[in-house]
Design a protein around this motif. Sequence first.
Motif, PDB file in Angstrom:
ATOM      1  N   CYS A  74       9.049  -3.844   2.953  1.00  0.00           N
ATOM      2  CA  CYS A  74       7.976  -4.424   2.167  1.00  0.00           C
ATOM      3  C   CYS A  74       8.323  -5.521   1.337  1.00  0.00           C
ATOM      4  O   CYS A  74       7.650  -6.506   0.898  1.00  0.00           O
ATOM      5  CB  CYS A  74       7.113  -3.316   1.282  1.00  0.00           C
ATOM      6  N   GLN A  92       0.756  -1.357   0.048  1.00  0.00           N
ATOM      7  CA  GLN A  92       0.197   0.105  -0.022  1.00  0.00           C
ATOM      8  C   GLN A  92       0.796   1.444   0.084  1.00  0.00           C
ATOM      9  O   GLN A  92       1.858   1.419   0.910  1.00  0.00           O
ATOM     10  CB  GLN A  92      -0.785  -0.064   1.214  1.00  0.00           C
ATOM     11  N   SER A  93       0.696   2.353  -0.933  1.00  0.00           N
ATOM     12  CA  SER A  93       1.176   3.437  -1.040  1.00  0.00           C
ATOM     13  C   SER A  93       0.469   4.348  -0.755  1.00  0.00           C
ATOM     14  O   SER A  93      -0.821   4.606  -0.957  1.00  0.00           O
ATOM     15  CB  SER A  93       1.763   3.700  -2.222  1.00  0.00           C
ATOM     16  N   LYS A  99       8.075   0.652   4.419  1.00  0.00           N
ATOM     17  CA  LYS A  99       9.047   1.285   3.633  1.00  0.00           C
ATOM     18  C   LYS A  99       9.931   0.142   2.794  1.00  0.00           C
ATOM     19  O   LYS A  99       9.206  -0.638   2.421  1.00  0.00           O
ATOM     20  CB  LYS A  99       9.858   1.968   4.643  1.00  0.00           C
ATOM     21  N   GLY A 123       4.303   9.384   0.657  1.00  0.00           N
ATOM     22  CA  GLY A 123       5.391   8.615  -0.058  1.00  0.00           C
ATOM     23  C   GLY A 123       5.268   7.323   0.996  1.00  0.00           C
ATOM     24  O   GLY A 123       6.398   6.544   0.649  1.00  0.00           O
ATOM     25  N   THR A 138       5.002   3.515   2.671  1.00  0.00           N
ATOM     26  CA  THR A 138       4.538   2.410   2.080  1.00  0.00           C
ATOM     27  C   THR A 138       4.410   1.386   3.207  1.00  0.00           C
ATOM     28  O   THR A 138       5.265   1.350   4.176  1.00  0.00           O
ATOM     29  CB  THR A 138       5.461   1.939   1.116  1.00  0.00           C
TER      30      THR A 138
END
Length: 146
Positions: free
Chosen positions: A54, A21-22, A51, A26, A28
């Motif tokens: 992931c 998911q972003s 970040k 910025g 994630t």
Amino acid sequence: MGKYLLMYEASGRIKLINEVQSFPSGFTKREFVVTTSTDKYPQDLKFEVVKDKCSMLDQFEPEQEVVVSFDIRGNEYNGKYFVNLSCWKIQVAGGGGSGGRDEEYSQEPPARGGNRPAPRKNQVAEAEPSLADLRKEDDFDDDIPF
């Protein structure tokens, strides 16, 4: 009084791995669920990685037995309180590690009941990252509402 480091560990079978998911900021994250195997009543625990971590889930798939090392993160946002299980290390359970090596785990035993202590790690030729390398504080942004 020094900073006391609590480490938590859970083992079980991966139930699902979500896509990354972003967010507009910025940031994630990626969530995954592990069904515990050691409890009388198995539990589905949702973990998250953030970040650059992931991508570490790319090598795993549902139905794999894993051991997850994580921190419990809590924060308040608009009068509501949230708790996240933030994974910083995940490994295949038992001896079926990547690269054909026989992997065991080395960590201090967890401080609370319900988590099993990990066996000692056999010496290997490769250098393994330290706990400080795996648990970078800048990986966690407590201003995020989830």
